[in-house]
Design a protein around this motif. Structure first.
Motif, mmCIF file in Angstrom:
data_model
loop_
_atom_site.group_PDB
_atom_site.id
_atom_site.type_symbol
_atom_site.label_atom_id
_atom_site.label_comp_id
_atom_site.label_asym_id
_atom_site.label_seq_id
_atom_site.Cartn_x
_atom_site.Cartn_y
_atom_site.Cartn_z
ATOM 1 N N ARG A 157 -53.845 38.944 59.836
ATOM 2 C CA ARG A 157 -54.173 39.968 58.832
ATOM 3 C C ARG A 157 -55.271 39.482 57.908
ATOM 4 N NH1 ARG A 157 -49.731 43.832 56.580
ATOM 5 N NH2 ARG A 157 -48.956 44.657 58.540
ATOM 6 N N GLU A 158 -56.043 40.437 57.427
ATOM 7 C CA GLU A 158 -57.126 40.120 56.495
ATOM 8 C C GLU A 158 -56.597 39.833 55.091
ATOM 9 O OE1 GLU A 158 -60.454 39.760 57.092
ATOM 10 O OE2 GLU A 158 -59.975 39.971 59.216
ATOM 11 N N GLU A 159 -55.605 40.665 54.641
ATOM 12 C CA GLU A 159 -55.108 40.510 53.271
ATOM 13 C C GLU A 159 -54.075 39.382 53.193
ATOM 14 O OE1 GLU A 159 -52.353 44.006 54.593
ATOM 15 O OE2 GLU A 159 -54.195 43.094 55.290
ATOM 16 N N ASP A 160 -53.959 38.808 52.009
ATOM 17 C CA ASP A 160 -52.996 37.735 51.782
ATOM 18 C C ASP A 160 -51.606 38.316 51.568
ATOM 19 O OD1 ASP A 160 -54.977 35.856 51.960
ATOM 20 O OD2 ASP A 160 -55.213 35.603 49.792
ATOM 21 N N PRO A 161 -50.570 37.602 52.032
ATOM 22 C CA PRO A 161 -49.204 38.092 51.800
ATOM 23 C C PRO A 161 -48.835 37.984 50.327
ATOM 24 C CG PRO A 161 -49.172 35.928 52.830
ATOM 25 C CD PRO A 161 -50.598 36.360 52.781
ATOM 26 N N THR A 162 -47.855 38.800 49.920
ATOM 27 C CA THR A 162 -47.386 38.766 48.530
ATOM 28 C C THR A 162 -46.179 37.846 48.372
ATOM 29 O OG1 THR A 162 -46.026 40.725 48.949
ATOM 30 C CG2 THR A 162 -48.228 41.085 48.031
ATOM 31 N N GLY A 163 -45.632 37.381 49.473
ATOM 32 C CA GLY A 163 -44.479 36.489 49.422
ATOM 33 C C GLY A 163 -43.941 36.234 50.817
ATOM 34 N N TYR A 164 -42.708 35.731 50.887
ATOM 35 C CA TYR A 164 -42.095 35.417 52.178
ATOM 36 C C TYR A 164 -40.585 35.527 52.062
ATOM 37 C CZ TYR A 164 -40.785 31.026 50.032
ATOM 38 O OH TYR A 164 -40.242 30.105 49.189
ATOM 39 N N ARG A 165 -39.918 35.593 53.198
ATOM 40 C CA ARG A 165 -38.461 35.503 53.295
ATOM 41 C C ARG A 165 -38.146 34.612 54.478
ATOM 42 N NH1 ARG A 165 -37.696 41.560 52.367
ATOM 43 N NH2 ARG A 165 -37.346 41.625 50.147
ATOM 44 N N ILE A 166 -37.048 33.891 54.369
ATOM 45 C CA ILE A 166 -36.577 33.056 55.474
ATOM 46 C C ILE A 166 -35.184 33.548 55.840
ATOM 47 C CG2 ILE A 166 -36.101 30.709 56.275
ATOM 48 C CD1 ILE A 166 -38.978 31.074 55.288
ATOM 49 N N TYR A 167 -34.982 33.853 57.105
ATOM 50 C CA TYR A 167 -33.667 34.239 57.598
ATOM 51 C C TYR A 167 -33.117 33.079 58.421
ATOM 52 C CZ TYR A 167 -34.887 38.955 56.165
ATOM 53 O OH TYR A 167 -35.253 40.053 55.425
ATOM 54 N N TYR A 168 -31.863 32.697 58.144
ATOM 55 C CA TYR A 168 -31.188 31.628 58.874
ATOM 56 C C TYR A 168 -30.081 32.238 59.732
ATOM 57 C CZ TYR A 168 -33.391 28.526 55.467
ATOM 58 O OH TYR A 168 -34.295 27.865 54.695
ATOM 59 N N SER A 169 -29.837 31.646 60.889
ATOM 60 C CA SER A 169 -28.782 32.146 61.757
ATOM 61 C C SER A 169 -28.191 31.008 62.569
ATOM 62 C CB SER A 169 -29.343 33.204 62.707
ATOM 63 O OG SER A 169 -28.363 33.610 63.631
ATOM 64 N N ASP A 170 -26.855 31.066 62.801
ATOM 65 C CA ASP A 170 -26.228 30.067 63.666
ATOM 66 C C ASP A 170 -26.238 30.527 65.119
ATOM 67 O OD1 ASP A 170 -24.367 32.067 63.303
ATOM 68 O OD2 ASP A 170 -22.651 30.723 63.287
ATOM 69 N N THR A 171 -26.717 31.755 65.358
ATOM 70 C CA THR A 171 -26.903 32.223 66.732
ATOM 71 C C THR A 171 -28.399 32.382 66.948
ATOM 72 O OG1 THR A 171 -26.655 34.509 66.006
ATOM 73 C CG2 THR A 171 -24.690 33.419 66.858
ATOM 74 N N PRO A 172 -28.887 32.003 68.106
ATOM 75 C CA PRO A 172 -30.340 32.031 68.325
ATOM 76 C C PRO A 172 -30.922 33.435 68.200
ATOM 77 C CG PRO A 172 -29.221 30.834 70.072
ATOM 78 C CD PRO A 172 -28.158 31.487 69.246
ATOM 79 N N PHE A 173 -32.085 33.497 67.543
ATOM 80 C CA PHE A 173 -32.825 34.738 67.535
ATOM 81 C C PHE A 173 -33.390 34.922 68.937
ATOM 82 C CE2 PHE A 173 -33.253 33.497 63.002
ATOM 83 C CZ PHE A 173 -32.680 34.627 62.441
ATOM 84 N N PRO A 174 -33.510 36.150 69.417
ATOM 85 C CA PRO A 174 -34.043 36.340 70.766
ATOM 86 C C PRO A 174 -35.498 35.869 70.842
ATOM 87 C CG PRO A 174 -33.707 38.452 69.663
ATOM 88 C CD PRO A 174 -33.163 37.397 68.765
#
Length: 193
Positions: A157-174
């Motif tokens: 993306r050209e524009e800068d992000p306004t922030g971030y989120r981190i998601y944690y899981s004990d089961t693998p993400f696909p």
């Protein structure tokens, strides 16, 4: 994605890929539990503690952790809380075990705290759980206002992000098909013939 997959994907980026401060912080937050575990396992740090074998009674531990004595008694019944030493009717806690308990329960955010509580509940019920050090998946997403965008897609993306989120899981993400193919290629190239 597993933290090793995150590192691999970062290594595959073009060296000229622009990263914002938000991108860097998101990566560091994803790896924070792994880094913290490495620090805890450092033998030089643990050897420096000379008072680890000092013993605390239940009242002292209650004051130290700021929890009622009755809570400590309940924790003992359900195999929760710091390890204890029992001689006859006398219960004592090694200071080193208390420190380990505190470190193990130190989290960076409430999501990790919920995951840690789930892990303890599973352990108490005899359900195999995951370690917050390596056997978990992370999913960093970058925020553009309220919109969540995949970390690697956000780099385009050209524009800068306004922030971030981190998601944690004990089961693998696909894994995406593209990622699966990349990982298969890596595994093939590292096979011993």
């Amino acid at each position: 994605m597993h933290h090793e997959e995150l590192i691999y994907s970062l290594e595959q980026l073009d060296p000229d890929t622009p990263l914002t401060v938000s991108h860097i912080i998101a990566v560091l937050k994803c790896l924070e539990p792994v880094i913290n575990k490495a620090k805890q396992d450092d033998p030089e740090q643990s050897a420096a503690k000379s008072d680890d074998d000092d013993l605390l009674n239940t009242n002292q531990l209650s004051e130290m952790l700021n929890v009622p004595v009755e809570t400590l008694k309940y924790w003992r019944k359900i195999s929760r809380g710091p390890l204890m030493t029992k001689t006859g009717k006398s219960v004592r806690y090694r200071l080193g075990d208390v420190r380990d308990y505190i470190k193990k329960h130190t989290v960076a955010n409430t999501a990790q705290g919920r995951t840690l509580n789930l892990k303890e509940k599973k352990k108490a019920l005899g359900i195999k759980s995951f370690a917050l050090t390596a056997d978990f998946d992370v999913c960093p997403v970058m925020l553009y206002g309220e919109q969540e965008v995949d970390f690697f897609e956000s780099l385009e993306r050209e524009e800068d992000p306004t922030g971030y989120r981190i998601y944690y899981s004990d089961t693998p993400f696909p894994l995406s098909d593209e990622t699966k193919l990349k990982l298969q290629d890596v595994l093939k190239s590292h096979r011993i013939h």
